[in-house]
Design a protein around this motif. Sequence first.
Motif, mmCIF file in Angstrom:
data_model
loop_
_atom_site.group_PDB
_atom_site.id
_atom_site.type_symbol
_atom_site.label_atom_id
_atom_site.label_comp_id
_atom_site.label_asym_id
_atom_site.label_seq_id
_atom_site.Cartn_x
_atom_site.Cartn_y
_atom_site.Cartn_z
ATOM 1 N N VAL A 11 -11.466 -22.533 -4.928
ATOM 2 C CA VAL A 11 -10.465 -21.691 -5.596
ATOM 3 C C VAL A 11 -9.654 -20.906 -4.564
ATOM 4 C CG1 VAL A 11 -10.177 -19.669 -7.094
ATOM 5 C CG2 VAL A 11 -11.696 -21.530 -7.775
ATOM 6 N N VAL A 12 -10.304 -20.329 -3.573
ATOM 7 C CA VAL A 12 -9.597 -19.581 -2.529
ATOM 8 C C VAL A 12 -8.675 -20.511 -1.755
ATOM 9 C CG1 VAL A 12 -9.891 -18.331 -0.358
ATOM 10 C CG2 VAL A 12 -11.298 -17.755 -2.333
ATOM 11 N N PHE A 13 -9.137 -21.696 -1.409
ATOM 12 C CA PHE A 13 -8.304 -22.670 -0.706
ATOM 13 C C PHE A 13 -7.084 -23.040 -1.540
ATOM 14 C CE2 PHE A 13 -7.110 -27.105 0.093
ATOM 15 C CZ PHE A 13 -6.745 -27.007 1.428
ATOM 16 N N TRP A 14 -7.264 -23.252 -2.848
ATOM 17 C CA TRP A 14 -6.157 -23.623 -3.718
ATOM 18 C C TRP A 14 -5.127 -22.493 -3.791
ATOM 19 C CZ3 TRP A 14 -4.599 -21.667 -8.561
ATOM 20 C CH2 TRP A 14 -3.606 -22.407 -9.177
ATOM 21 N N LEU A 15 -5.583 -21.244 -3.879
ATOM 22 C CA LEU A 15 -4.665 -20.115 -3.969
ATOM 23 C C LEU A 15 -3.862 -19.915 -2.686
ATOM 24 C CD1 LEU A 15 -6.864 -17.510 -5.862
ATOM 25 C CD2 LEU A 15 -4.872 -18.743 -6.741
ATOM 26 N N VAL A 16 -4.449 -20.239 -1.547
ATOM 27 C CA VAL A 16 -3.797 -20.017 -0.262
ATOM 28 C C VAL A 16 -2.953 -21.217 0.160
ATOM 29 C CG1 VAL A 16 -4.218 -19.635 2.202
ATOM 30 C CG2 VAL A 16 -5.544 -18.393 0.504
ATOM 31 N N ALA A 17 -3.449 -22.419 -0.016
ATOM 32 C CA ALA A 17 -2.820 -23.591 0.572
ATOM 33 C C ALA A 17 -1.787 -24.285 -0.305
ATOM 34 C CB ALA A 17 -3.903 -24.602 0.956
ATOM 35 N N VAL A 18 -1.856 -24.129 -1.599
ATOM 36 C CA VAL A 18 -0.965 -24.857 -2.486
ATOM 37 C C VAL A 18 0.400 -24.166 -2.546
ATOM 38 C CG1 VAL A 18 -0.611 -25.633 -4.863
ATOM 39 C CG2 VAL A 18 -2.862 -25.776 -3.845
ATOM 40 N N ASP A 19 1.461 -24.951 -2.390
ATOM 41 C CA ASP A 19 2.832 -24.453 -2.435
ATOM 42 C C ASP A 19 3.230 -24.249 -3.896
ATOM 43 O OD1 ASP A 19 5.347 -23.768 -1.486
ATOM 44 O OD2 ASP A 19 6.076 -25.833 -1.612
ATOM 45 N N ARG A 20 3.538 -22.990 -4.287
ATOM 46 C CA ARG A 20 3.844 -22.678 -5.683
ATOM 47 C C ARG A 20 5.161 -21.910 -5.818
ATOM 48 N NH1 ARG A 20 -1.543 -19.617 -6.851
ATOM 49 N NH2 ARG A 20 -0.644 -18.619 -5.071
ATOM 50 N N PRO A 21 6.292 -22.602 -5.651
ATOM 51 C CA PRO A 21 7.564 -21.897 -5.833
ATOM 52 C C PRO A 21 7.879 -21.683 -7.310
ATOM 53 C CG PRO A 21 7.961 -24.189 -5.325
ATOM 54 C CD PRO A 21 6.470 -23.966 -5.217
ATOM 55 N N VAL A 22 8.679 -20.661 -7.593
ATOM 56 C CA VAL A 22 9.142 -20.385 -8.949
ATOM 57 C C VAL A 22 10.218 -21.397 -9.326
ATOM 58 C CG1 VAL A 22 10.304 -18.671 -10.397
ATOM 59 C CG2 VAL A 22 8.621 -17.938 -8.726
ATOM 60 N N LEU A 23 11.027 -21.796 -8.340
ATOM 61 C CA LEU A 23 12.115 -22.749 -8.555
ATOM 62 C C LEU A 23 12.221 -23.655 -7.340
ATOM 63 C CD1 LEU A 23 14.707 -23.765 -10.035
ATOM 64 C CD2 LEU A 23 15.942 -21.971 -8.822
ATOM 65 N N LYS A 24 12.376 -24.956 -7.586
ATOM 66 C CA LYS A 24 12.570 -25.928 -6.510
ATOM 67 C C LYS A 24 13.721 -26.838 -6.921
ATOM 68 C CE LYS A 24 10.194 -29.545 -3.930
ATOM 69 N NZ LYS A 24 8.936 -30.284 -3.782
ATOM 70 N N VAL A 25 14.744 -26.921 -6.063
ATOM 71 C CA VAL A 25 15.927 -27.718 -6.356
ATOM 72 C C VAL A 25 16.162 -28.678 -5.198
ATOM 73 C CG1 VAL A 25 18.386 -27.680 -6.899
ATOM 74 C CG2 VAL A 25 16.930 -25.793 -7.632
#
Length: 103
Positions: A11-25
């Motif tokens: 869970v900690v790895f997922w929260l830190v490593a995963v790219d989570r933008p609000v908007l991607k164009v």
Amino acid sequence: MLYVILIAAIVVFWLVAVDRPVLKVKFQAGKIIKVKGHFPPKFRHNVEEIADIVPFDGIFKVYQQRTGMKLVFSEAVPKKVQQRIRNVFPHQGFSSKPGSKRA
């Protein structure tokens, strides 16, 4: 006990490593190819107008931070185009979820 530590590490790895933008164009030859997230209509119109004037390839992402929104551009987007997009970005009116206004 070991499985709890393993799950916590994942869970900690997922929260830190995963790219989570609000908007991607994603752009190709000045046209919007792919949009992921909430793209406000007025901002979309302004960005499309910029892309019509100066066609470019590349990606830009919008991240939500504690201090506000952050725009990140790929290296393919020219610096002058980046600045024009930053100038029309609605910092105050941009929200990740419609109706999530704070008092």
